[in-house]
Design a protein around this motif. Structure first.
Motif, PDB file in Angstrom:
ATOM      1  N   GLU A  23       0.834  -1.186   0.000  1.00 37.23           N
ATOM      2  CA  GLU A  23       0.000   0.000   0.000  1.00 37.23           C
ATOM      3  C   GLU A  23       0.874   1.242   0.000  1.00 37.23           C
ATOM      4  N   VAL A  24       0.377   2.289  -0.623  1.00 34.09           N
ATOM      5  CA  VAL A  24       1.054   3.576  -0.621  1.00 34.09           C
ATOM      6  C   VAL A  24       0.739   4.254   0.709  1.00 34.09           C
ATOM      7  N   ILE A  25       1.796   4.768   1.351  1.00 29.39           N
ATOM      8  CA  ILE A  25       1.608   5.488   2.612  1.00 29.39           C
ATOM      9  C   ILE A  25       2.311   6.843   2.522  1.00 29.39           C
ATOM     10  N   SER A  26       2.039   7.692   3.462  1.00 27.65           N
ATOM     11  CA  SER A  26       2.691   9.002   3.552  1.00 27.65           C
ATOM     12  C   SER A  26       4.107   8.822   4.111  1.00 27.65           C
ATOM     13  N   VAL A  27       5.006   9.679   3.684  1.00 29.85           N
ATOM     14  CA  VAL A  27       6.370   9.630   4.226  1.00 29.85           C
ATOM     15  C   VAL A  27       6.347   9.816   5.747  1.00 29.85           C
ATOM     16  N   ASN A  28       5.344  10.528   6.259  1.00 23.08           N
ATOM     17  CA  ASN A  28       5.210  10.734   7.705  1.00 23.08           C
ATOM     18  C   ASN A  28       4.866   9.451   8.447  1.00 23.08           C
ATOM     19  N   ASN A  29       4.420   8.425   7.708  1.00 22.10           N
ATOM     20  CA  ASN A  29       4.096   7.143   8.338  1.00 22.10           C
ATOM     21  C   ASN A  29       5.277   6.175   8.343  1.00 22.10           C
ATOM     22  N   LEU A  30       6.409   6.593   7.770  1.00 15.77           N
ATOM     23  CA  LEU A  30       7.623   5.791   7.891  1.00 15.77           C
ATOM     24  C   LEU A  30       8.102   5.841   9.336  1.00 15.77           C
ATOM     25  N   PRO A  31       8.806   4.817   9.800  1.00 12.59           N
ATOM     26  CA  PRO A  31       9.417   4.919  11.130  1.00 12.59           C
ATOM     27  C   PRO A  31      10.315   6.169  11.202  1.00 12.59           C
ATOM     28  N   ALA A  32      10.411   6.753  12.374  1.00 14.16           N
ATOM     29  CA  ALA A  32      11.179   7.996  12.559  1.00 14.16           C
ATOM     30  C   ALA A  32      12.623   7.850  12.087  1.00 14.16           C
ATOM     31  N   SER A  33      13.244   6.702  12.330  1.00 12.87           N
ATOM     32  CA  SER A  33      14.646   6.516  11.917  1.00 12.87           C
ATOM     33  C   SER A  33      14.782   6.490  10.394  1.00 12.87           C
ATOM     34  N   THR A  47      12.987  15.375  -2.628  1.00 10.24           N
ATOM     35  CA  THR A  47      11.581  15.042  -2.390  1.00 10.24           C
ATOM     36  C   THR A  47      11.359  13.537  -2.445  1.00 10.24           C
ATOM     37  N   VAL A  48      10.602  13.037  -1.492  1.00  9.41           N
ATOM     38  CA  VAL A  48      10.155  11.645  -1.522  1.00  9.41           C
ATOM     39  C   VAL A  48       8.879  11.637  -2.354  1.00  9.41           C
ATOM     40  N   THR A  49       8.920  10.910  -3.475  1.00  8.58           N
ATOM     41  CA  THR A  49       7.773  10.927  -4.387  1.00  8.58           C
ATOM     42  C   THR A  49       6.710   9.889  -4.031  1.00  8.58           C
ATOM     43  N   ARG A  50       7.136   8.806  -3.364  1.00  9.69           N
ATOM     44  CA  ARG A  50       6.177   7.742  -3.015  1.00  9.69           C
ATOM     45  C   ARG A  50       6.819   6.846  -1.965  1.00  9.69           C
ATOM     46  N   VAL A  51       5.994   6.318  -1.077  1.00 10.39           N
ATOM     47  CA  VAL A  51       6.437   5.345  -0.090  1.00 10.39           C
ATOM     48  C   VAL A  51       5.487   4.161  -0.148  1.00 10.39           C
ATOM     49  N   TYR A  68       9.454  -1.285   4.025  1.00 13.69           N
ATOM     50  CA  TYR A  68       9.070  -0.062   3.339  1.00 13.69           C
ATOM     51  C   TYR A  68      10.051   0.214   2.201  1.00 13.69           C
ATOM     52  N   THR A  69       9.560   0.852   1.151  1.00 16.93           N
ATOM     53  CA  THR A  69      10.418   1.361   0.089  1.00 16.93           C
ATOM     54  C   THR A  69      10.049   2.810  -0.157  1.00 16.93           C
ATOM     55  N   ALA A  70      11.065   3.684  -0.059  1.00 17.49           N
ATOM     56  CA  ALA A  70      10.877   5.102  -0.338  1.00 17.49           C
ATOM     57  C   ALA A  70      11.496   5.408  -1.698  1.00 17.49           C
ATOM     58  N   TYR A  71      10.730   6.044  -2.561  1.00 17.48           N
ATOM     59  CA  TYR A  71      11.193   6.438  -3.888  1.00 17.48           C
ATOM     60  C   TYR A  71      11.450   7.940  -3.864  1.00 17.48           C
ATOM     61  N   LEU A  72      12.657   8.336  -4.274  1.00 20.13           N
ATOM     62  CA  LEU A  72      13.053   9.732  -4.232  1.00 20.13           C
ATOM     63  C   LEU A  72      13.073  10.348  -5.627  1.00 20.13           C
ATOM     64  N   ALA A  73      12.885  11.659  -5.679  1.00 20.67           N
ATOM     65  CA  ALA A  73      12.814  12.379  -6.953  1.00 20.67           C
ATOM     66  C   ALA A  73      14.135  12.329  -7.724  1.00 20.67           C
ATOM     67  N   ASN A  74      15.252  12.038  -7.053  1.00 21.60           N
ATOM     68  CA  ASN A  74      16.550  11.988  -7.729  1.00 21.60           C
ATOM     69  C   ASN A  74      16.864  10.609  -8.306  1.00 21.60           C
ATOM     70  N   ASP A 111      18.627  -1.348   1.884  1.00 20.35           N
ATOM     71  CA  ASP A 111      19.163  -1.240   0.530  1.00 20.35           C
ATOM     72  C   ASP A 111      19.007   0.200   0.056  1.00 20.35           C
ATOM     73  N   VAL A 112      20.103   0.735  -0.505  1.00 18.02           N
ATOM     74  CA  VAL A 112      20.071   2.059  -1.118  1.00 18.02           C
ATOM     75  C   VAL A 112      20.474   1.865  -2.569  1.00 18.02           C
ATOM     76  N   ASP A 113      19.559   2.166  -3.486  1.00 18.00           N
ATOM     77  CA  ASP A 113      19.800   1.913  -4.907  1.00 18.00           C
ATOM     78  C   ASP A 113      19.625   3.200  -5.694  1.00 18.00           C
ATOM     79  N   GLY A 114      20.741   3.664  -6.268  1.00 16.45           N
ATOM     80  CA  GLY A 114      20.710   4.857  -7.102  1.00 16.45           C
ATOM     81  C   GLY A 114      20.560   4.533  -8.570  1.00 16.45           C
ATOM     82  N   HIS A 115      20.521   3.235  -8.873  1.00 19.64           N
ATOM     83  CA  HIS A 115      20.407   2.725 -10.242  1.00 19.64           C
ATOM     84  C   HIS A 115      21.630   3.149 -11.054  1.00 19.64           C
TER      85      HIS A 115
END
Length: 147
Positions: free
Chosen positions: A24-34, A47-51, A62-68, A82-86
């Protein structure tokens, strides 16, 4: 008949685990604080475009997708996995979190390549380089081999 019933029970239990997989898509604010802090520290101003929250069986990640172009996987407790910059190099601030032997090995042996992915594994780390090269290192930063 007992075999048929046994197979039906096995199938039913299997389907329960499969049906428990939920994304499910969630708000970045719903990610754990760490997790939120990790993003702010290592990707300031991006910017975090989607979580996505993935509930699989009894586990959550969780997977956070960033604008970069980066995507970051986090465990349930908020630790990065995992941190993937492709094709984009992983920020130096994240490389500083790794055992020093990893960056030293890449610099000494593959200095024409950039680290574009860092993945925590039970044995240590899998490092992805430009040119589609994957390396494995133990948790102390010792080179294990190519993947």
């Amino acid at each position: 008949m007992k075999k048929v019933m046994f197979l039906a029970v096995i199938f039913g239990v299997s389907m329960m685990f499969v049906s428990c997989d939920k994304e499910e898509v969630i708000s970045v604010n719903n990610l754990p604080a760490s997790s939120q802090e990790f993003i702010k520290t290592h990707f300031p101003g991006v910017t975090v475009t989607r979580v996505m929250k993935d509930t699989e069986g009894l586990g959550i990640d969780y997977t956070a997708y960033l604008a970069n172009g980066f995507d970051i996987d986090f465990e349930k407790n908020g630790n990065w996995d995992d941190v993937d910059g492709h094709i984009n190099p992983v920020p130096q601030s994240i490389l500083n979190l790794l055992p020093s032997g990893i960056v030293e090995y890449v610099s000494a042996n593959l200095n024409n390549y950039q680290i574009v992915e860092v993945n925590r594994e039970p044995y240590g780390y899998e490092i992805g380089l430009t040119g589609d090269i994957d390396l494995r290192f133990n948790s102390q930063g010792g080179f294990i081999g190519y993947d």
